[in-house]
Design an enzyme around this catalytic site. Structure first.
Site, PDB file in Angstrom:
ATOM      1  N   PRO A  85       0.793  -1.241   0.000  1.00 21.56           N
ATOM      2  CA  PRO A  85       0.000   0.000   0.000  1.00 21.56           C
ATOM      3  C   PRO A  85       0.823   1.288   0.000  1.00 21.56           C
ATOM      4  O   PRO A  85       0.257   2.367   0.129  1.00 21.56           O
ATOM      5  CB  PRO A  85      -0.795  -0.115   1.294  1.00 21.56           C
TER       6      PRO A  85
ATOM      7  N   GLY B  35       3.736   1.938   2.079  1.00 20.95           N
ATOM      8  CA  GLY B  35       4.497   2.257   3.288  1.00 20.95           C
ATOM      9  C   GLY B  35       5.990   2.271   3.040  1.00 20.95           C
ATOM     10  O   GLY B  35       6.694   3.215   3.422  1.00 20.95           O
TER      11      GLY B  35
ATOM     12  N   ASP C 212       2.169  -1.455  -9.200  1.00 23.41           N
ATOM     13  CA  ASP C 212       1.180  -2.414  -8.734  1.00 23.41           C
ATOM     14  C   ASP C 212       0.219  -2.659  -9.884  1.00 23.41           C
ATOM     15  O   ASP C 212       0.000  -1.770 -10.719  1.00 23.41           O
ATOM     16  CB  ASP C 212       0.418  -1.910  -7.510  1.00 23.41           C
TER      17      ASP C 212
ATOM     18  N   ASP D  59       1.863  -5.038 -14.127  1.00 27.72           N
ATOM     19  CA  ASP D  59       2.174  -6.343 -13.558  1.00 27.72           C
ATOM     20  C   ASP D  59       3.690  -6.447 -13.456  1.00 27.72           C
ATOM     21  O   ASP D  59       4.401  -6.313 -14.454  1.00 27.72           O
ATOM     22  CB  ASP D  59       1.614  -7.437 -14.467  1.00 27.72           C
TER      23      ASP D  59
ATOM     24  N   CYS E  75       6.762 -11.495   4.020  1.00 25.21           N
ATOM     25  CA  CYS E  75       6.138 -11.517   5.349  1.00 25.21           C
ATOM     26  C   CYS E  75       5.650 -12.930   5.640  1.00 25.21           C
ATOM     27  O   CYS E  75       4.512 -13.131   6.043  1.00 25.21           O
ATOM     28  CB  CYS E  75       5.005 -10.503   5.449  1.00 25.21           C
TER      29      CYS E  75
END
Length: 591
Positions: free
Chosen positions: A301, A303, A322, A349, A506
């Protein structure tokens, strides 16, 4: 964890022992989740980490962190100034989300904040001077104060809704699955979560029809399913009828939570940003310099993108990609909110990031827009649309049906332009910036960037709280690893010799982490692992791991290589997410 915050019912008292029904009720209203995995996936992780260590990781993932990280926008403020502003807002009682008792001070050696208070400390790690830790508390033992002889009113929410509530959100209408009868606005409500259960066809399902009436007793068909999954209580913001009739809005305003973390929504807008500590570390490890050209391949997003821009002092160019229009708009709005001008966000992409180097025109990094793209810009004056190199005033008389030629094969009328403007305008964002149609990109020529950040899409098995993990299979983990290798191949082509690639995920899956590093070093001999600063997480996993019937990877990392990467263990005393960061130095590429 804070165990001193239990309700008065948990304190010693001369009253007689509770009846079995009371004991069952007490056991029912607790938060003691157990994370479920596919058996073969659990065996794989147990083999990789060791069974005891993986059990600790799995338990930690089911609970939220007890602190939040605030990244200070040092282009607008300083860490000390933000702390003083927070203290002033506390004294004036102008902070939302139950900030009564907020304490602001220096690092206090990790003491647990008391119930109703939140300790704000400066980050103690070198290189992260612009980070503040806000420590909450939990888990708290909560009791629902129902009337004797009356069934308590309660709702069941979906797993994803509950995970958001555990991070501080309210209960929104789409997340409500079931509700007691006769719930009215203003009623006190107990909130529990329904977790997917195994079904006959070897799949998983919640097994609750939305809108079902809860009976509030052990005879309830779904009583056992939500046992130990009580996440708090709140006040109904609408009646039962309203909850299942409308499509959006707050259903329950949470007043008591198992985990208590303050909300920073609309607080010091543009000066602070809530971000996971490993994400902040990843931007620092990239070590961007003013004037460089940086690529953030999977930027939403935004950050990490904005963190990089601040480290560059907003000098240079950051290209953020994105494939989602709305996510690209989110990146642009966040950049505007934080006062950053060096970010260029495009819809693309990431697997198509590299343009053909043999194209006749060498257009450079800045040429990213197809010839027929219409870009909408809203200024204080009339809205205009730029079509190729020609601008037309979209505020002219709508009765004029003049047709404007965009190219040899495509035409559009001014009436259509006005319709597109109304349809594509996304409205006013947090910083009063207006939306529009994002720019698309054709990709970039090889060796176009000084540094590339690849925060790769992954299985996300390191994010917490995670109340269910049964959807992941060995096959899905393999597919993630294959996809990440393809993305990394693109990153290698786009970075210049002498540049830097930072790869991060993550997830706790070594097949998406250490195995990717092994692939990169074996495939591209001009890459080498670089030392990282700041160093907060522990070293990576050494060795290999065999899956049932298949070899996932022959070897992950050598001992020396494992010391150079950062692995954030969610079960460590740091109480953070399960992230992974690797930094690659790019040497002279082979022809």
């Amino acid at each position: 964890m804070d165990s001193s915050s239990a309700s008065p019912a948990a304190a010693p008292a001369p009253a007689p022992a509770p009846a079995p029904a009371d004991a069952a009720t007490t056991d029912r209203y607790t938060f003691s989740p157990g994370l479920r995995w596919q058996p073969e996936v659990e065996e794989y992780f147990a083999s990789a980490y060791g069974r005891d260590h993986f059990a600790r990781i799995s338990q930690a993932l089911a609970h939220p962190s007890c602190y939040s990280c605030i990244r200070v926008n040092t282009l607008k403020s300083t860490t000390d100034t933000v702390m003083q502003k927070l203290l002033k807002l506390v004294n004036q009682n102008e902070l939302p989300g139950g900030f009564n008792g907020l304490k602001i001070g220096e690092q206090n050696g990790g003491e647990q904040a008391h119930e109703g208070s939140y300790q704000v400390d400066k980050c103690p790690y070198s290189g992260l001077e612009n980070v503040l830790f806000v420590r909450g508390s939990g888990p708290h033992a909560l009791h629902y104060d129902g009337q004797p002889g009356h069934s308590m009113k309660e709702i069941i929410v979906s797993r994803k809704c509950a995970e958001s509530v555990l991070r501080g959100a309210q209960v929104y209408v789409p997340g409500v699955l079931a509700c007691s009868a006769h719930v009215e606005k203003g009623d006190k409500i107990a909130v529990s979560v329904a977790i997917e259960q195994p079904v006959k066809d070897s799949g998983w399902a919640v097994g609750i029809t939305r809108g079902i009436v809860l009976q509030g007793s052990q005879s309830d068909a779904h009583y056992e399913e939500r046992k130990g999954l009580y996440i708090g209580q709140g006040i109904a913001a609408m009646s039962r009828t309203g909850i299942f009739r409308v499509l959006h809005g707050v259903a329950v305003e949470m007043t008591e939570r198992v985990y208590k973390l303050p909300s920073f929504n609309d607080v010091l807008e543009g000066e602070i940003f809530l971000q996971n500590l490993p994400s902040i570390v990843a931007a620092r490890v990239l070590d961007p310099q003013p004037g460089e050209q940086i690529l953030d391949m999977c930027a939403a997003p935004g950050g990490k993108t904005t963190a990089i821009a601040i480290l560059m002092r907003d000098k240079g160019e950051i290209v953020a990609l994105d494939r989602s229009h709305n996510k690209v708009m989110g990146i642009l709005k966040l950049a505007d909110e934080m006062g950053l001008s060096c970010i260029r966000a495009y819809k693309l992409d990431a697997l198509k990031s590299v343009r053909n180097a043999c194209e006749e025109r060498n257009l450079g990094v800045s040429d990213n827009c197809p010839e027929a793209i219409v870009t909408l810009v809203e200024n204080s004056g009339p809205i205009c649309s730029t079509i190729g190199a020609r601008a037309t005033d979209a505020a002219e008389d709508s009765s004029t049906a003049i047709v404007e030629q965009i190219d040899a094969k495509r035409y559009v009328s001014k009436a259509d332009l006005r319709k597109n403007i109304r349809r594509m305008r996304n409205g006013t964002g947090r910083s009063n910036c207006s939306g529009g149609r994002v720019e698309q990109s054709k990709g970039f020529f090889p060796s176009s960037f000084d540094r590339v950040l690849l925060d790769a899409p992954c299985s996300a098995l390191g994010l917490r709280p995670r109340l269910f993990a049964g959807e992941e299979t060995l096959e899905s983990l393999r597919k993630n690893a294959t996809y990440q290798r393809r993305l990394f191949d693109q990153a290698v082509k786009l970075v210049r010799p002498g540049g830097i690639i930072v790869y991060s995920t993550c997830t706790i899956n070594p097949g998406e982490n250490e195995a990717l590093v092994r692939y990169a070093l074996d495939t591209y001999k001009f890459l080498s692992l670089g030392s990282q600063h700041p160093k907060v997480g522990g070293p990576g996993i050494i060795g290999s791991c065999k899956l049932p019937n298949k070899e996932y990877t022959e070897q992950w990392l050598t001992e020396d290589e494992a010391q150079l990467v950062q692995r954030f263990d969610p079960s460590s005393s740091l109480d953070t997410m399960g992230f992974f960061i690797a930094k690659f130095n790019v040497g002279q590429k082979e022809d």
